[in-house]
Write an enzyme that holds these catalytic residues in place. Structure first.
Site, PDB file in Angstrom:
ATOM      1  N   TYR A 128       0.813  -1.217   0.000  1.00 63.16           N
ATOM      2  CA  TYR A 128       0.000   0.000   0.000  1.00 63.16           C
ATOM      3  C   TYR A 128       0.852   1.276   0.000  1.00 63.16           C
ATOM      4  O   TYR A 128       0.630   2.163  -0.820  1.00 63.16           O
ATOM      5  CB  TYR A 128      -0.968  -0.002   1.180  1.00 63.16           C
ATOM      6  CG  TYR A 128      -2.235  -0.799   0.933  1.00 63.16           C
ATOM      7  CD1 TYR A 128      -2.283  -1.791  -0.045  1.00 63.16           C
ATOM      8  CD2 TYR A 128      -3.386  -0.581   1.672  1.00 63.16           C
ATOM      9  CE1 TYR A 128      -3.429  -2.531  -0.275  1.00 63.16           C
ATOM     10  CE2 TYR A 128      -4.555  -1.316   1.449  1.00 63.16           C
ATOM     11  CZ  TYR A 128      -4.561  -2.292   0.472  1.00 63.16           C
ATOM     12  OH  TYR A 128      -5.703  -3.015   0.252  1.00 63.16           O
ATOM     13  N   GLU A 135       1.815   6.129  -7.289  1.00 60.47           N
ATOM     14  CA  GLU A 135       0.687   6.874  -7.843  1.00 60.47           C
ATOM     15  C   GLU A 135       0.913   8.377  -7.740  1.00 60.47           C
ATOM     16  O   GLU A 135       0.685   9.123  -8.705  1.00 60.47           O
ATOM     17  CB  GLU A 135      -0.595   6.480  -7.110  1.00 60.47           C
ATOM     18  CG  GLU A 135      -1.046   5.055  -7.411  1.00 60.47           C
ATOM     19  CD  GLU A 135      -2.193   4.608  -6.517  1.00 60.47           C
ATOM     20  OE1 GLU A 135      -2.780   5.494  -5.831  1.00 60.47           O
ATOM     21  OE2 GLU A 135      -2.517   3.418  -6.504  1.00 60.47           O
TER      22      GLU A 135
END
Length: 206
Positions: A128, A135
């Protein structure tokens, strides 16, 4: 009186049968969907591995997987400016999604291997944060191009009398990671303690 009770019993039985049928159809559909998604991400993983072994580099990887990636993630709509960040989050996505959809599939089939459950509730601890970094780097790298090209933006005046600036939309998306990511990560940590260690998690009232 007895006839009424029998009619009621018949109706209840029919209702239960309909519920079971609908439940079976829903389970079958969800199983098919999760198998398809697992297979899709596996295809993406194999494509990436084959590309790297064939080329010996990640350069040009995004162009090879872009079409497949767009099917699974709208993130691919961004104009890619930094391929290193793309490789980072695509690898993370791939591992995470294969694990996630495999978990859902086997759980629906009531035959969940422990190693898949373990992977589902442990890999996210590393995946994560790495995914978020990839991102954010990708969005940040795309901002100058988006601003110059007015990508996906709508300027006034126009016949719709509506204005939309994709550049500022991406900035808002980046800022949204600040409150949303900790919530998601902490939720997964609580789920991990509950599923793997059997802890009873009591949510505190605000």
């Amino acid at each position: 009186m007895a006839s009424g009770e029998e009619d009621g019993a018949v109706e209840e039985k029919e209702t239960n049968n309909k519920k079971r049928t609908k439940g079976a159809i829903a389970t079958a559909w969800l199983t098919f969907y999760n198998i398809a998604m697992t297979a899709g991400w596996l295809v993406l993983a194999v494509t990436m591995v084959r590309f790297y072994f064939h080329k010996g580099t990640h350069k040009g990887l995004y162009k090879t997987i872009a079409r497949t990636l767009k099917f699974f993630q709208t993130f691919a709509l961004l104009e890619i400016q930094n391929e290193e960040s793309v490789v980072l989050f695509v690898v993370v996505w791939t591992l995470t999604e294969i694990t996630r959809y495999s978990f859902y599939t086997f759980k629906l089939l009531n035959h969940l291997p422990y190693f898949i459950k373990w992977a589902r509730y442990n890999l996210f601890i590393l995946m994560y944060p790495l995914g978020v970094i990839g991102e954010l780097m990708t969005i940040y790298g795309a901002l100058p191009y988006v601003r110059r090209s007015s990508m996906y933006s709508l300027r006034l005046p126009n016949k719709y009398n509506v204005s939309f600036d994709y550049y500022y939309c991406l900035i808002i998306v980046m800022l949204s990671y600040i409150p949303l990511f900790p919530q998601l990560f902490l939720h997964m940590l609580r789920q991990r303690r509950r599923v793997l260690h059997g802890e009873v998690i009591v949510e505190k009232d605000e």
